[in-house]
Design an enzyme around this catalytic site. Structure first.
Site, short mmCIF file in Angstrom:
data_model
loop_
_atom_site.label_atom_id
_atom_site.label_comp_id
_atom_site.label_asym_id
_atom_site.label_seq_id
_atom_site.Cartn_x
_atom_site.Cartn_y
_atom_site.Cartn_z
CG HIS A 170 -1.74 1.18 1.42
ND1 HIS A 170 -1.54 2.05 2.47
CD2 HIS A 170 -2.77 1.70 0.71
CE1 HIS A 170 -2.41 3.04 2.40
NE2 HIS A 170 -3.17 2.86 1.34
CD GLU A 226 -4.92 5.48 3.83
OE1 GLU A 226 -5.56 4.55 3.32
OE2 GLU A 226 -3.90 5.97 3.30
CD GLU A 228 -2.73 2.56 -3.63
OE1 GLU A 228 -3.27 3.69 -3.62
OE2 GLU A 228 -3.11 1.62 -2.90
CG HIS A 229 -0.24 6.17 -0.58
ND1 HIS A 229 -0.76 7.23 0.12
CD2 HIS A 229 -1.18 5.18 -0.51
CE1 HIS A 229 -1.94 6.90 0.60
NE2 HIS A 229 -2.22 5.66 0.25
#
Length: 466
Positions: free
Chosen positions: A78, A158, A81-82
Site C-alpha cells: 500500500h 490514514e 501504491e502511494h
C-alpha cells in the site's frame, strides 16, 4: 388454499423471470466480449470494446498485494501504491495526476491482499499518453527521501483516521488476525502501525523492483477501442519494457485445519451501540470445488442480503430482537473466501440473545435448506446486477482485472452467469452444512462502555493466544 396458490404463482413467475434473464445473458455472452493477448515481454492484455462514447478506462493490475509482503514490513504494498504518484525520471512528484486532470480525466489506485491496480478514465484520443506515463512509472520510479518520509506520515494518519478512530474497524482488524492461523490475510492491507512507522525508501524500492514488471502485470482497456488499436499501442509503449526474469508464481503459507471456534471482544466508549458479527473461512472462486463458490454466493444472498433475507426477516421484521441484521460472502480473493453475518441488538436485547437468534437461522438453513422461490429470487437479483454492471466500462475493467489477477480466466469470468443459473437448492444446503461450521469461525462483539471502563481487546482462542 389461496395463500398456497399465490405462493406457487410467485415461484413460477420468479423461475420464468430468472430463465428470461439467463437467456438474455446467454445471448450476450455466446461470443466472447473480451479479447486477450500477451506481449512478447509477458504482459497480459485484455480489451473490452464499448463504442457508445469516445471514452476509455485504462487499468494496470500487478499480481502483488499485501499478502505477498515480506515479514516485518506490513503495509509496504500500500505504501508503494502511494509512492507511485511521486517522481520518476520524466515526471515530477504529483505531475501524473495533474496531467490526467488537465486532459479531463480521472485517475486513482488501490491495494488489496492480492493485487495493486492503477486506473485512468480518459478520452479515447488521450489513451496513448496515459499508457506512456504508466509505462514510465512501471520502471522509472525514483523516490527521494523527502517524498518517502512525507508519504509515510500520510499513511500513518490514514491508519489513525480509518482504523484507530473507528471501533468497528478495530474489531474487524482483530477478527481477521484471529481468523487465520498462518495465512497473511490476517495482516491488514494498510499494515500494522509499528511496522508502517519503520518503512524506508529501501523497503519500497526493493518491493518495487521485485514485483513491478510487465510480466507481472495485466493491462485492461475498456471503452471506445478495438483490440487491434490497443495491441498497436501496447506493443509500441509497454512492449519496450524488458521482463523481469526473477518473477515467479506466488507462494504463500496456507492454513492448517481449523478445529475450534474463536472469539474477540472489544470494549470502547466510542462504540455507539453493541453489535455482533461472525466470520467463517471458506474457499474463494479460485480454490472452491466446481459450483461451490456460486452456491455460497446464493446462500448468502438468501441468508443475509437486504430486507428480504432470512436474517433480516427473522431477527428484525418478525422477532424484533435486532435493529439490523445481514450477511455476505466474499469470494473474489486468491486463496480463501469469507462468510460474514452480523446484527445490532434492539433496545433491551442482549448480545447473547441476538447471537442465539443468528445461530437458529443458520441451523434452520443447514437442516431444511432454502425454498425454490428464495433461490429463484436470488438468481434473478444476481443476474440483473450482472447485466446492469456490464453497462459500465469502469466496472467491466474491474471485473476482468480482478478475476485475472487472482488466477481466473476470461472464460471463467464470462461464464459466471451460466454457472449461477445451474445452482440447485441441494447445492446450497450442502455448502451451508459444510461452511456454517463454528470451528471455521471467529465471533466478534463490540460493546460501548464508560470511558473509565475501557478494555481495548479480549481474545479467546483454543491455543491460548491473547
Amino acid at each position: 388454499m389461496a395463500a398456497r396458490v399465490w405462493a406457487s404463482l410467485a415461484t413460477i413467475l420468479a423461475i420464468t423471470m430468472t430463465l428470461a434473464l439467463a437467456h438474455r445473458l446467454e445471448a450476450q455472452t455466446r461470443e466472447r466480449r473480451a479479447s486477450e493477448f500477451t506481449l512478447s515481454n509477458g504482459m497480459q492484455v485484455v480489451v473490452v470494446p464499448d463504442h457508445r462514447a469516445p471514452v476509455v478506462t485504462h487499468m494496470v493490475w500487478y499480481r502483488v498485494g499485501a499478502a505477498d509482503e515480506p515479514p516485518g514490513v506490513s503495509g509496504v504494498a500500500h505504501f508503494l501504491e502511494h509512492l507511485m504518484f511521486k517522481s520518476t525520471e520524466k515526471l515530477a512528484s504529483g505531475e501524473f495526476s495533474r496531467i490526467v486532470s488537465r486532459m479531463g480525466g480521472q485517475d486513482n489506485a488501490f491495494t488489496s491482499q492480492d493485487a495493486t491496480a492503477y486506473f485512468q478514465r480518459i478520452a479515447k484520443d488521450r489513451l496513448a499518453k496515459v499508457m506512456e506515463m504508466e509505462a514510465d512509472r512501471m520502471v522509472n520510479l525514483r523516490l527521494t527521501e523527502a517524498e518517502v518520509l512525507t508519504e509515510r506520515e500520510v499513511i500513518l494518519e490514514e491508519r489513525r483516521s480509518r482504523v484507530e478512530n473507528n471501533p468497528q474497524a478495530v474489531l474487524d482488524e482483530q477478527m481477521n488476525a484471529v481468523l487465520y492461523y498462518s495465512h497473511p490475510y490476517g495482516i491488514p492491507v494498510i499494515g500494522w502501525e509499528h511496522e508502517i512507522a519503520r518503512l524506508t525508501r529501501e523497503d519500497a524500492l526493493n518491493f518495487y523492483k521485485r514485483h513491478y514488471a510487465p510480466n507481472n502485470a495485466i493491462l485492461v482497456v475498456t471503452g471506445d477501442v478495438t483490440p487491434e488499436e490497443v495491441r498497436r499501442l501496447a506493443e509500441d509503449i509497454y512492449g519496450r519494457i524488458p521482463p523481469n526474469p526473477e518473477i515467479k508464481p506466488r507462494k504463500r503459507p496456507m492454513e492448517p485445519e481449523q478445529r475450534a471456534a474463536r472469539r474477540v471482544e472489544i470494549k470502547d466508549p466510542r462504540a455507539g451501540k453493541p453489535s455482533i458479527q461472525r466470520y467463517y473461512v471458506t474457499p474463494s472462486y479460485v480454490t472452491a470445488e466446481p459450483g461451490e463458490a456460486e452456491a455460497l454466493d446464493l446462500l448468502m444472498k438468501i441468508t443475509g442480503s437486504g430486507a428480504t433475507s432470512r436474517l433480516y426477516q427473522k431477527l428484525v421484521a418478525k422477532d424484533k430482537v435486532a435493529s439490523t441484521a445481514g450477511g455476505w460472502y466474499g469470494g473474489s480473493s486468491m486463496d480463501f473466501g469469507k462468510i460474514a453475518v452480523y446484527a445490532v441488538p434492539a433496545d433491551g436485547v442482549s448480545l447473547s440473545e441476538v447471537e442465539a437468534a443468528i445461530d437458529a437461522v443458520l441451523a434452520d438453513i443447514v437442516a431444511n435448506g432454502v425454498t425454490e422461490a428464495e433461490l429463484q429470487r436470488a438468481k434473478k437479483s444476481y443476474l440483473a446486477e450482472y447485466i446492469y454492471e456490464s453497462d459500465n466500462q469502469a466496472t467491466l475493467a474491474r471485473r476482468y482485472g480482478w478475476g485475472l489477477v487472482v488466477g481466473r480466466t476470461v472464460e471463467d469470468i464470462e461464464s459466471w452467469p451460466e454457472r449461477i443459473s445451474k445452482v440447485t437448492r441441494e447445492d446450497i444446503q450442502k455448502v451451508a452444512a459444510r461452511y456454517f461450521d463454528p470451528r471455521r469461525s471467529v465471533t466478534g462483539t463490540l460493546l460501548p462502555v464508560p470511558p473509565e471502563g475501557v478494555e481495548q481487546t479480549r481474545t479467546s482462542a483454543p491455543n491460548g493466544r491473547s
